[in-house]
Design a protein around this motif. Structure first.
Motif, short mmCIF file in Angstrom:
data_model
loop_
_atom_site.label_atom_id
_atom_site.label_comp_id
_atom_site.label_asym_id
_atom_site.label_seq_id
_atom_site.Cartn_x
_atom_site.Cartn_y
_atom_site.Cartn_z
N ASP A 146 -12.49 0.65 60.33
CA ASP A 146 -11.64 0.65 61.53
C ASP A 146 -10.51 -0.37 61.47
O ASP A 146 -9.56 -0.27 62.24
N ASP A 206 -20.66 -12.67 59.22
CA ASP A 206 -20.53 -11.89 60.46
C ASP A 206 -21.03 -12.76 61.61
O ASP A 206 -22.02 -13.49 61.45
N GLN A 228 -23.21 2.04 65.77
CA GLN A 228 -22.53 2.31 67.05
C GLN A 228 -22.73 3.72 67.62
O GLN A 228 -22.80 3.87 68.84
C1 LIG Z 1 -19.97 3.93 71.30
C2 LIG Z 1 -19.46 4.41 69.96
C3 LIG Z 1 -19.84 5.65 69.48
C4 LIG Z 1 -19.38 6.10 68.23
N1 LIG Z 1 -19.77 7.33 67.80
C5 LIG Z 1 -19.35 7.77 66.59
C6 LIG Z 1 -19.77 9.04 66.10
O1 LIG Z 1 -20.52 9.75 66.78
N2 LIG Z 1 -19.32 9.43 64.88
C7 LIG Z 1 -18.50 8.64 64.12
O2 LIG Z 1 -18.13 9.03 63.00
N3 LIG Z 1 -18.08 7.45 64.55
C8 LIG Z 1 -18.48 6.98 65.76
N4 LIG Z 1 -18.07 5.75 66.20
C9 LIG Z 1 -17.16 4.94 65.36
C10 LIG Z 1 -17.89 4.16 64.26
O3 LIG Z 1 -19.01 3.49 64.76
C11 LIG Z 1 -16.91 3.16 63.61
O4 LIG Z 1 -15.83 3.91 63.07
C12 LIG Z 1 -17.56 2.33 62.50
O5 LIG Z 1 -18.54 1.49 63.04
C13 LIG Z 1 -16.49 1.48 61.78
O6 LIG Z 1 -17.10 0.65 60.84
P1 LIG Z 1 -16.46 -0.77 60.47
O7 LIG Z 1 -17.31 -1.39 59.42
O8 LIG Z 1 -15.01 -0.62 60.21
O9 LIG Z 1 -16.57 -1.63 61.81
P2 LIG Z 1 -17.89 -2.16 62.53
O10 LIG Z 1 -19.04 -1.32 62.23
O11 LIG Z 1 -17.49 -2.36 63.96
O12 LIG Z 1 -18.12 -3.60 61.86
C14 LIG Z 1 -17.24 -4.69 62.01
C15 LIG Z 1 -18.04 -5.98 61.84
O13 LIG Z 1 -17.14 -7.07 61.74
C16 LIG Z 1 -17.68 -8.18 62.42
N5 LIG Z 1 -16.62 -9.14 62.74
C17 LIG Z 1 -15.74 -9.08 63.77
N6 LIG Z 1 -14.94 -10.18 63.74
C18 LIG Z 1 -15.32 -10.91 62.67
C19 LIG Z 1 -14.87 -12.16 62.11
N7 LIG Z 1 -13.86 -12.85 62.64
N8 LIG Z 1 -15.50 -12.63 61.02
C20 LIG Z 1 -16.53 -11.95 60.45
N9 LIG Z 1 -16.98 -10.76 60.93
C21 LIG Z 1 -16.38 -10.26 62.02
C22 LIG Z 1 -18.33 -7.52 63.65
O14 LIG Z 1 -19.30 -8.38 64.24
C23 LIG Z 1 -18.94 -6.26 63.04
O15 LIG Z 1 -20.26 -6.47 62.63
C24 LIG Z 1 -18.51 5.27 67.45
C25 LIG Z 1 -18.14 4.02 67.92
C26 LIG Z 1 -18.60 3.58 69.17
C27 LIG Z 1 -18.17 2.22 69.66
#
Ligand SMILES: Cc1cc2nc3c(=O)[nH]c(=O)nc-3n(C[C@H](O)[C@H](O)[C@H](O)COP(=O)(O)OP(=O)(O)OC[C@H]3O[C@@H](n4cnc5c(N)ncnc54)[C@H](O)[C@@H]3O)c2cc1C
Length: 461
Positions: free
Chosen positions: A307, A40, A48
């Motif tokens: 996501d 990462d 978030q």
């Molecule tokens: C302001 C905000 C409020 C929210 N509130 C809610 C809520 O109240 N309830 C709810 O259910 N959801 C909420 N969400 C949505 C929720 O946070 C996301 O759905 C969740 O974080 C998705 O998880 P993820 O692991 O897919 O992505 P993320 O948690 O975003 O993780 C992705 C990771 O990939 C890394 N990455 C990116 N590019 C690369 C690369 N090239 N190589 C290696 N690593 C990389 C990033 O640095 C990050 O650490 C909210 C989102 C935001 C932005």
């Protein structure tokens, strides 16, 4: 990085899915069965849903992030970006924080890179806008907003003051509505300490292209959320969008024009665009196409979730919607990560894969201290809450969902302290340029004016 003979499980992304999947794999794995490598660009996972509260100073920013090396002591954590994947050779290219990019072989792959802000080519947006996806943005927004109050309080220029006190938020989903709710609350609180700034001097504007806000909690609670924000003096403009914001001059499609030093962009997210370089099957909107087992279509050693993935929603499909996909939220990301972790272990051992299925449990949103909306699904019952009770649900749910007891305790301690000590409203804007003052002190001093003049006079005579 380790060069053992064990198979390597490479987890791309250490966010919600990456962190929880890696923990699950490490928990279920036999000693020495595989090497788990998490890559990462950040050394921490960001919770978030707490970014709006971090932006408002209700939670210390450090408590909203989880250090990966500390919670994954048995994993190999690399700080860098995965830039390409070669599926034929089973190698990933890693661009570390410093130095040359290198190749890392893997046997099993987890794609968990999340989403990035979805933007449009709006003139001025790239230069003026600030997103709300990372802790850096939350800290930056808080410092910036408080700095605007400092500026407005000490200027005699009415135009500068008006621009500083106008705050525009584009996008009224979870992120936008919660952030404007929290930031307005903080600015209202902070204004008590300023002689020349009151809440009435400030203008908060929320813009959304849709005809409602907070679609996650349903139309009735969304309407309540809108009326609640309006009751606090927030101007909400729906079914309109921002046409331009060059130099902070905001022009909306509905004809409204304002000058603003603060333009917060929370108008949705899109899957990480790097995915297009991985050669994986993508859906129409750029998500990795997965089966119900979270395995990427056409592969048996690559999984994706969260996501950046389009995961079939089995509950929606059983209810008759053939095209139902899981929405991108933390509720699904967390649960998908667990199933994904189990399936990686099963895949490695040659056992069958589990299907992912989860029925929506509802949604909670905080709109500032003691204000919120909550929509909770309990079996066949759907409970709608608003106001203080909903806000307690929001805090209770997210406080407990925060990963690790260490972070949970810190978050609850922040909330408890705030009851007695009040919210901190100091701007540390200089944090963004910490070397400036030292540079001024350390740069070669110009010749003292008096001495230089004496020298000139001596030469002339
Ligand atoms: C302001 C905000 C409020 C929210 N509130 C809610 C809520 O109240 N309830 C709810 O259910 N959801 C909420 N969400 C949505 C929720 O946070 C996301 O759905 C969740 O974080 C998705 O998880 P993820 O692991 O897919 O992505 P993320 O948690 O975003 O993780 C992705 C990771 O990939 C890394 N990455 C990116 N590019 C690369 C690369 N090239 N190589 C290696 N690593 C990389 C990033 O640095 C990050 O650490 C909210 C989102 C935001 C932005």
């Amino acid at each position: 990085m380790s060069t053992t003979e064990r198979p390597r499980i490479l987890v791309v992304g250490g966010g919600y899915v990456g962190l929880y999947a890696a923990r699950r794999i490490l928990k279920k794995m036999r000693y020495g069965e595989a090497t788990v490598t998490v890559v990462d660009p950040r050394s921490y996972m960001t919770y978030q849903p707490f970014l709006p509260e971090a932006a408002a100073g209700s939670i210390s920013p450090r408590h909203v992030v989880v250090p990966l090396r500390r919670v994954l002591p048995k994993a190999e954590v690399l700080t860098g970006r995965v830039t390409t994947i070669d599926q034929d050779r089973k190698v990933a290219t890693i661009a570390p924080l410093v130095g040359e990019a290198y190749e890392l072989p893997f046997d099993y792959l987890v794609i968990a890179m999340g989403a990035v802000s979805r933007t449009f080519p709006i003139p001025g947006l790239a230069e003026q806008g600030i997103g709300m996806k990372g802790i850096e943005e939350a800290i930056g927004l808080r410092n910036h907003v408080l700095e605007q109050l400092d500026k407005a309080d000490s200027t005699t220029d009415e135009d500068v003051r008006r621009k500083a006190l106008t705050f525009v938020f584009v996008g009224g989903g979870f992120a936008g509505a919660e952030t404007i709710g929290e930031v307005e609350d903080m600015a209202r609180d902070a204004a008590k300490y300023y002689t020349n700034v009151s809440r009435e001097d400030m203008r908060f504007i929320l813009v959304d292209a849709a005809d409602k806000i907070l679609p996650e909690v349903g139309p009735k609670l969304g309407q309540y959320g809108k009326e609640h924000l309006e009751g606090r003096g927030v101007e909400v403009y729906l079914s309109t969008s921002m046409d331009s914001c060059v130099d902070g001059h905001v022009v909306l499609k509905n004809g409204l024009e304002v000058d603003s030093s603060t333009i917060v962009w929370t108008a949705g997210v899109k899957p990480n665009p790097v995915l297009s370089r991985f050669g994986l099957p993508l859906g129409p909107r750029g998500h990795v196409d997965t089966r119900t087992t979270l395995q990427v279509q056409g592969t048996d050693y690559i999984w994706a979730a969260g996501d950046n993935a389009q995961v079939p929603d089995l509950v929606g499909r059983k209810a008759g919607n053939e095209n139902a996909w899981c929405p991108p939220n933390a509720q699904h990301a967390l649960r998908q990560a667990r199933v994904l972790g189990d399936n990686v272990i099963s895949g490695m051992r040659g056992f069958p894969q589990k299907e992912y299925s989860h029925a929506n449990k509802g949604a909670v949103a905080g709109l500032g201290l003691h204000k919120g909306v909550a929509f909770i699904v309990m079996g066949k019952m759907k409970i709608k809450l608003k106001g203080r009770l909903a806000w307690y649900m929001h805090r209770g749910y997210h406080g407990l969902a925060m990963p690790t007891w260490n972070r949970k305790i810190r978050v609850f301690a922040d909330w408890t302290l705030a009851v007695f000590l009040k919210r901190e409203v100091v701007s540390l804007g200089a944090m963004e340029t910490p070397r400036e003052e030292f540079y001024e002190a350390a740069k070669p001093a110009p010749a003292p004016v008096a001495a230089a003049k004496t020298e000139e006079k001596a030469k002339a005579s």
